[in-house]
Design a protein around this motif. Structure first.
Motif, PDB file in Angstrom:
ATOM      1  N   VAL A   1       0.879  -1.389  -0.028  1.00 34.06           N
ATOM      2  CA  VAL A   1       0.043  -0.063  -0.126  1.00 34.06           C
ATOM      3  C   VAL A   1       0.833   1.193   0.031  1.00 34.06           C
ATOM      4  O   VAL A   1       1.636   1.591   0.909  1.00 34.06           O
ATOM      5  CB  VAL A   1      -1.107   0.235   1.211  1.00 34.06           C
ATOM      6  N   VAL A   2       0.784   2.185  -0.927  1.00 34.54           N
ATOM      7  CA  VAL A   2       1.620   3.413  -1.063  1.00 34.54           C
ATOM      8  C   VAL A   2       0.672   4.527  -1.133  1.00 34.54           C
ATOM      9  O   VAL A   2      -0.582   4.516  -1.308  1.00 34.54           O
ATOM     10  CB  VAL A   2       2.283   3.157  -2.587  1.00 34.54           C
ATOM     11  N   GLU A   3       1.347   5.642  -0.542  1.00 33.16           N
ATOM     12  CA  GLU A   3       0.707   6.822  -0.637  1.00 33.16           C
ATOM     13  C   GLU A   3       0.343   7.259  -2.008  1.00 33.16           C
ATOM     14  O   GLU A   3       1.073   7.072  -3.097  1.00 33.16           O
ATOM     15  CB  GLU A   3       1.707   7.917  -0.137  1.00 33.16           C
ATOM     16  N   ALA A   4      -0.735   8.037  -2.272  1.00 33.54           N
ATOM     17  CA  ALA A   4      -1.114   8.473  -3.316  1.00 33.54           C
ATOM     18  C   ALA A   4      -0.011   9.604  -4.052  1.00 33.54           C
ATOM     19  O   ALA A   4       0.358  10.333  -3.205  1.00 33.54           O
ATOM     20  CB  ALA A   4      -2.470   9.091  -3.375  1.00 33.54           C
ATOM     21  N   PRO A   5       0.243   9.447  -5.048  1.00 37.53           N
ATOM     22  CA  PRO A   5       1.345  10.287  -5.839  1.00 37.53           C
ATOM     23  C   PRO A   5       0.826  11.738  -5.831  1.00 37.53           C
ATOM     24  O   PRO A   5      -0.718  12.281  -6.177  1.00 37.53           O
ATOM     25  CB  PRO A   5       1.440   9.881  -7.198  1.00 37.53           C
ATOM     26  N   ILE A   6       1.625  12.843  -5.475  1.00 41.02           N
ATOM     27  CA  ILE A   6       1.093  14.239  -5.407  1.00 41.02           C
ATOM     28  C   ILE A   6       0.940  14.906  -6.734  1.00 41.02           C
ATOM     29  O   ILE A   6       2.278  14.615  -7.539  1.00 41.02           O
ATOM     30  CB  ILE A   6       2.149  14.971  -4.453  1.00 41.02           C
ATOM     31  N   PRO A   7       0.165  15.277  -7.333  1.00 41.38           N
ATOM     32  CA  PRO A   7       0.152  15.675  -8.710  1.00 41.38           C
ATOM     33  C   PRO A   7       0.931  16.981  -8.904  1.00 41.38           C
ATOM     34  O   PRO A   7       1.080  17.768  -8.358  1.00 41.38           O
ATOM     35  CB  PRO A   7      -1.481  16.179  -8.893  1.00 41.38           C
TER      36      PRO A   7
END
Lengths: 145, 162
Positions: free
Chosen positions: B156-162
């Protein structure tokens, strides 16, 4: 004194809020609402007893699944109607269970009796049937002197 | 065709064997080894091709398969938990992790159910998505862990910052 007690009170209140929030974390996927849960549990116990006795309850079980689907879809009126229908069918099956099982056993043991008697019947009648067939097939034969 | 005593004996032997097998088939118990089964499928309801890397909070679609061969109808519940390799269930004990979601239904003897589920994970790291099969025990009026479970490891990974 009151000032000293205030943090303790705050901690207690916070603990109370947190403990009551824990069950909220346990969300349900297709969990039933409580009245339906209890109603279906009661119905299931009756269906389970019928099923254990050997009564065919597959249609009722399918309809109980349908009730779960209807409740989860929020179609509670339909769910209630179906539950009443299932209840009446279960009640009918409960009263007829004795007769159903009697005839089911009667059919089963009749077949067993026929199967057991097959070798005896064959022992007695097979040579006779064979001779009968043998003579019939040769009834136009002429015996030469 | 010669129909002597030997031929008759062979035919009778065949009939005896056939009737014994027939009676045994009719008289044997309906279920000799009762069991329930739980299967984890992918979103196409097939085995394999499971997601291995997911983003926190992302919808994960999986399939669940439940089979009943207990000899009577069951009221089942598939409970979803998130754990690690140290909090997996065993054949005799459920995972100590708290339930997050559950799905329930009824199955008659020798029936099965396959359905899609949507779940999310809110903690990062290597997590085990745990699914346990529980059944309602009408004699004891309680839910009982069947010892059947499935798990799927995901990163489970953090959502990529756009």
């Amino acid at each position: 004194m009151i000032l000293l007690r205030r943090p303790v009170l705050l901690v207690l209140i916070a603990a109370l809020i947190l403990s009551s929030a824990v069950p909220l974390l346990i969300t349900s996927g297709y969990a039933l609402q409580q009245p339906y849960d209890d109603e279906l549990k009661e119905l299931y116990i009756r269906v389970y007893r019928l099923g254990r006795e050997g009564i065919d309850v597959s249609d009722i079980v399918n309809d109980m699944n349908r009730v779960v689907e209807l409740v989860n879809a929020g179609r509670l009126d339909e769910a209630d109607k179906l539950i009443r229908d299932i209840e009446s069918r279960v009640a009918r099956l409960e009263t007829e269970a004795g007769d159903i099982l009697f005839w089911e056993n009667f059919r089963k043991y009749s077949v067993v009796a026929i199967l057991i008697s097959l070798p005896i019947i064959a022992y007695i009648f097979l040579p006779r049937l064979y001779l009968e067939a043998w003579y019939r097939l040769r009834r136009r034969w002429l015996v030469k002197r | 065709m010669i129909f002597d005593d030997e031929v008759l004996a062979v035919i009778l032997a065949l009939i005896v064997v056939g009737s014994v097998f027939g009676v045994a088939e009719l008289m044997r118990p309906r279920v000799t080894e009762p069991f329930t089964a739980l299967g984890l499928l992918n979103e196409d309801l097939k085995i394999g091709d499971y997601p291995s890397k997911v983003v926190v909070g992302q919808n994960i679609t999986l399939g669940i398969f439940v089979h009943n061969y207990m000899g009577y109808p069951i009221y089942y519940r598939v409970i979803y938990k998130v754990g690690t390799n140290e909090t997996l269930p065993t054949n005799s004990s459920e995972s100590p992790m708290p339930p997050i979601k559950y799905w329930e239904g009824f199955l008659d003897h020798d029936q099965n159910a396959t359905f899609l589920i949507n779940i999310q994970v809110y903690e990062t790291g290597r997590k085990a998505l745990i699914f346990e099969l529980w059944t309602y025990d009408p004699e004891g009026d309680r839910w009982v862990y069947t010892g059947r479970w499935n798990h799927l490891y995901v990163d489970v990974v953090e959502a990529p910052i756009p």
